[in-house]
Design an enzyme around this catalytic site. Structure first.
Site, PDB file in Angstrom:
ATOM      1  N   GLY A 203       3.402   3.441  -5.141  1.00 17.56           N
ATOM      2  CA  GLY A 203       4.767   2.670  -5.400  1.00 17.56           C
ATOM      3  C   GLY A 203       5.056   1.222  -5.144  1.00 17.56           C
ATOM      4  CD  GLU A 228       2.097  12.879 -14.764  1.00 16.23           C
ATOM      5  OE1 GLU A 228       0.991  12.415 -15.334  1.00 16.23           O
ATOM      6  OE2 GLU A 228       2.592  13.664 -15.324  1.00 16.23           O
ATOM      7  CG  LEU A 229       4.852   5.116 -10.146  1.00 13.40           C
ATOM      8  CD1 LEU A 229       4.737   4.113 -11.230  1.00 13.40           C
ATOM      9  CD2 LEU A 229       5.800   4.976  -9.198  1.00 13.40           C
ATOM     10  CG  ASP A 230       1.285   3.525  -8.896  1.00 13.65           C
ATOM     11  OD1 ASP A 230       0.913   2.803  -9.720  1.00 13.65           O
ATOM     12  OD2 ASP A 230       2.120   3.348  -8.069  1.00 13.65           O
ATOM     13  CD  GLU A 231      -0.739  10.901  -8.661  1.00 16.46           C
ATOM     14  OE1 GLU A 231      -1.630  11.395  -8.687  1.00 16.46           O
ATOM     15  OE2 GLU A 231       0.097  11.267  -7.531  1.00 16.46           O
TER      16      GLU A 231
END
Length: 287
Positions: A203, A228-231
């Site tokens: 994040g 999926e954020l930063d996944e």
């Protein structure tokens, strides 16, 4: 129609006897010599991965005909496969916001000819990087975005990708979260740089998070974009040692050099077809 003399094959399938022999035999019959080959078995999943560079010893071949010939082997082993003209440079579109260190590194590598891509344009939700981009002679597109016009702006992004014939998108510190729909449409062909060593400090403001935890190493991560954020599957990472005496702003400055190097490597390996997806991971044949 002109043919191709150098090819790159990459594939994955369930590991089983005879795969390498079948591939080598098929391309021998097609008049190709193997110049380079890398393979890997993921014993935890039973999947086999391979990247091979091939050179025609019989002159140029039609890529469609070679693909058709390989189909029998691919179907026999249930391969997820792709075959490329090695000479072709993938067309790359870059997105950026207000920080230009990663963009400048990509532009410079492209200009020097060390990044094997065709850079077709840069777009941004700000005007800050216009002068840098145009100094390199690359088209710049201003696509401002707000909460109210996000869907419209992303439609413009898709239109720009299509209009420029882009093969993939690079988010070079583009500080906007892509919608789930756009992430799905760009699956496997959008690369992001995150200014942290994932999976830690996801994040916003990861360097400030790192400072608060008193870490002694900071890093950067290049990964494929997912909903999926930063996944997304990680392509490349690097770290740099820091001190308890470094302020958050000093961590930011140290980290920027790492971000630029990591993103450059990831883009080059993607363009050279060295990256194979392995679920939520990657196999990277980078040496």
């Amino acid at each position: 129609m002109s043919g191709v003399s150098d090819l790159v094959l990459k594939f994955s399938c369930r590991d089983q006897p005879g795969i390498v022999a079948a591939v080598a035999g098929l391309f021998t019959l097609q008049g190709f010599n193997i110049r380079e080959s890398s393979q890997y078995e993921d014993v935890s999943t039973g999947r086999f991965f391979m990247r091979t560079v091939l050179e025609s010893v019989e002159g140029p071949k039609q890529l469609a005909a070679v693909k058709a010939a390989f189909l029998s082997v691919a179907e026999r082993y249930g391969m997820n496969w792709e075959l490329y003209d090695r000479v072709y440079k993938p067309r790359m579109l870059v997105a950026v916001s207000q920080w230009g260190h990663c963009l400048n590194n990509l532009l410079n590598s492209w200009k020097r000819g060390t990044l094997p891509v065709e850079l077709v344009g840069v777009f941004s939700n700000h005007q800050d990087m216009r002068s840098l981009t145009e100094w390199y002679g690359v088209p710049f597109h201003h696509l401002p975005v707000t909460a109210a016009n996000k869907a419209e702006q992303e439609a413009q992004v898709l239109a720009l990708l299509e209009r420029t014939g882009s093969d993939f998108l690079v988010l070079a510190r583009y500080m906007q979260i892509l919608s789930n729909g756009l992430c799905q449409q760009l699956a496997g062909r959008a690369i992001n740089i995150h200014h942290s060593f994932l999976p830690g400090f996801k994040g916003a403001k990861p360097y400030h998070q790192a400072f608060d935890r008193g870490v002694k190493l900071i890093g950067a991560t290049a990964h494929y974009v997912t909903a999926e954020l930063d996944e997304g599957p990680i392509i490349e990472q690097a770290v740099e040692r820091v001190s308890h005496a470094d302020t958050p702003q000093e961590l930011v400055e140290i980290g920027r050099d790492t971000e630029a190097v990591v993103l450059n490597r990831a883009v080059r390996w993607h363009a050279e077809h060295r990256v194979l997806l392995n679920g939520n991971k990657t196999v990277v044949f980078n040496r």
